[in-house]
Scaffold this active site. Structure first.
Site, PDB file in Angstrom:
ATOM      1  N   LYS A 187       0.831  -1.211   0.000  1.00  0.00           N
ATOM      2  CA  LYS A 187       0.000   0.000   0.000  1.00  0.00           C
ATOM      3  C   LYS A 187       0.872   1.271   0.000  1.00  0.00           C
ATOM      4  O   LYS A 187       2.078   1.198   0.158  1.00  0.00           O
ATOM      5  CB  LYS A 187      -0.967  -0.029   1.188  1.00  0.00           C
ATOM      6  CG  LYS A 187      -1.793  -1.328   1.285  1.00  0.00           C
ATOM      7  CD  LYS A 187      -2.766  -1.533   0.116  1.00  0.00           C
ATOM      8  CE  LYS A 187      -3.202  -2.977  -0.069  1.00  0.00           C
ATOM      9  NZ  LYS A 187      -4.138  -3.517   0.881  1.00  0.00           N
TER      10      LYS A 187
HETATM   11  C1  LIG Z   1      -5.087  -4.695   1.246  1.00  0.00           C
HETATM   12  C2  LIG Z   1      -6.562  -4.628   1.193  1.00  0.00           C
HETATM   13  C3  LIG Z   1      -7.366  -4.929   2.303  1.00  0.00           C
HETATM   14  C4  LIG Z   1      -6.876  -5.577   3.571  1.00  0.00           C
HETATM   15  O1  LIG Z   1      -5.787  -5.041   4.153  1.00  0.00           O
HETATM   16  P1  LIG Z   1      -4.753  -5.892   5.036  1.00  0.00           P
HETATM   17  O2  LIG Z   1      -4.011  -4.841   5.786  1.00  0.00           O
HETATM   18  O3  LIG Z   1      -3.891  -6.667   4.088  1.00  0.00           O
HETATM   19  O4  LIG Z   1      -5.527  -6.794   5.934  1.00  0.00           O
HETATM   20  C5  LIG Z   1      -8.736  -4.708   2.195  1.00  0.00           C
HETATM   21  N1  LIG Z   1      -9.291  -4.267   1.057  1.00  0.00           N
HETATM   22  C6  LIG Z   1      -8.560  -3.988  -0.037  1.00  0.00           C
HETATM   23  C7  LIG Z   1      -9.243  -3.483  -1.266  1.00  0.00           C
HETATM   24  C8  LIG Z   1      -7.169  -4.188  -0.011  1.00  0.00           C
HETATM   25  O5  LIG Z   1      -6.460  -3.962  -1.120  1.00  0.00           O
END
Ligand SMILES: *Cc1c(COP(=O)(O)O)cnc(C)c1O
Length: 396
Positions: A187
């Protein structure tokens, strides 16, 4: 022109870690307090300030944050949750795990965003929450979604996993409502693993704070540092989803570079778009029509097999052979095996999500990529397409 593959593999994503980031984590390791403490407080304050949200809480992951939100909002048996199947499976899995039902809506063919009209059509008297996904860092059209939810008394949880720093009509995501972010290494900013909730609902924030740490009225840091009674009592059974300071320190340091990281992603996006413009059969996503600032979390293209001469899976495999990594964000939840077998949909349902599921591919995109890296990806794409169409035998 002769094509020379890269000597080194280019991953589709790599976190941007500065010397300052490393020093920030090191100083926590040397400080004598490595779990939840002052760095978590600083990260929450930093994200609250940036988004304009009055309440901000961090957790061990975006998924953990979403789970506690479902518990706090009472999403359970009998409840329906409306959202796209074109998302990361974590949210849809949680709906099932909580005993509720996913009601999937289709997305726009070229932005992968769920429209307010599609959301409205999916609402029933059992709808408890709507989860719009700000796909790839592009904001959903939130004003109409929020007003229809308000009219009907339904919660809105924005999946802002891709959207820290995104703006919608001049307003930061998080400046209204309740949003869930992820701080996973792919992210925009990261804490290794981590998640965030911003909200304007102070009661909800207090409940989440308890649920995050055993249901106690205070967390370990508050008790340890502020001399509160170690005898704080369980207000209700809670979970254990507090982020360590070792991780939070990385986030505090990364937040300082948020705008610089997004600006570099914007440059890479423009470079890709210019270079790909003349290539038939490879089509990037479009930007939404409403005013926004895009966080450029992912650079997604669609591979049109009939024009490119090869399908998406072959495209990805061929790029890998010339040292270019790619990703798939995402295979829609309704086409995953468990959902196909246990939550079957009528033939032809969710046509845009299904269509994109078979064609989307994420090209390398991270702030430390050079312009030469971008040019190399596009040269590799041209090379791969120049050798198509391929026979099935030649692909393996
Ligand atoms: C990465 C992601 C999540 C979940 O995040 P984590 O920190 O990996 O649990 C939820 N929704 C979307 C669209 C994502 O890309």
């Amino acid at each position: 022109m002769i094509f020379h593959p890269r000597a080194e593999f280019l991953p589709f994503c790599r976190p941007s870690i500065s010397e300052e980031d490393i020093a920030a984590v090191e100083s926590v390791l040397r400080s004598g307090w490595i779990t939840t403490g002052p760095q978590v407080a600083a990260l929450e304050e930093s994200i609250a300030r940036r988004t304009g949200a009055p309440e901000c809480l961090v957790f061990t992951s975006g998924t953990a944050a979403m789970h506690l939100l479902f518990v706090a909002l009472g999403i359970g048996p009998g409840a329906e949750v409306v959202g796209p199947s074109m998302t990361w499976v974590s949210t849809n899995n949680l709906v099932e795990l909580c005993g509720a039902r996913n009601v999937f809506v289709d997305v726009d063919r070229n932005t992968l965003l769920a429209s307010p009209e599609a959301v409205e059509e999916a609402i029933t008297p059992r709808t408890k929450a709507i989860i719009p996904v700000h796909y790839g860092g592009a904001p959903c059209d939130m004003d109409p979604i929020r007003s229809l939810a308000q009219r009907r008394g339904i919660h809105v949880i924005e999946d802002a996993a891709h959207a820290i720093g995104t703006q919608y009509r001049g307003r930061e995501i998080g400046s209204a409502g309740t949003c869930v972010y992820s701080l996973h290494p792919i992210k925009t900013i990261t804490t290794g693993e981590g998640g965030v909730i911003t909200t304007h609902d102070r009661e909800l924030a207090d409940r989440l704070r308890r649920l995050r740490f055993h249901g106690l009225a205070a967390d370990a840091f508050q008790r340890g540092q502020q001399g509160r009674s170690p005898q704080v009592e369980v207000q209700e059974p809670g979970f254990k989803q507090n982020l360590p300071d070792m991780n939070a320190a990385l986030g505090v340091s990364q937040m300082k570079r948020l705008d610089a990281l997004i600006e570099r992603r914007e440059e890479i996006t423009l470079r890709y778009r210019n270079l790909l413009a003349g290539i038939d059969g490879i089509e990037p996503l479009s930007d939404p029509a409403w005013p926004h600032r895009h966080a450029r979390h992912l650079f997604i293209v669609r591979v049109h097999p009939e024009r490119a001469g090869l399908d998406r899976d072959t495209f990805m495999a061929e790029l890998k052979k010339v040292n270019i990594g790619t990703g798939l964000h995402f295979k829609a939840s309704h086409v995953h095996r468990w959902y196909r077998e246990n939550r079957p949909l009528p033939a032809g349902a969710l046509p845009n999500a299904t269509w994109n599921s078979e064609r989307i591919c994420t090209l390398p995109m991270f702030p430390d990529m050079t312009d030469d890296d971008v040019d190399g990806v596009v040269a590799a794409i041209r090379h791969v397409l120049s050798r198509a169409p391929m026979t099935t035998g030649a692909r393996t």
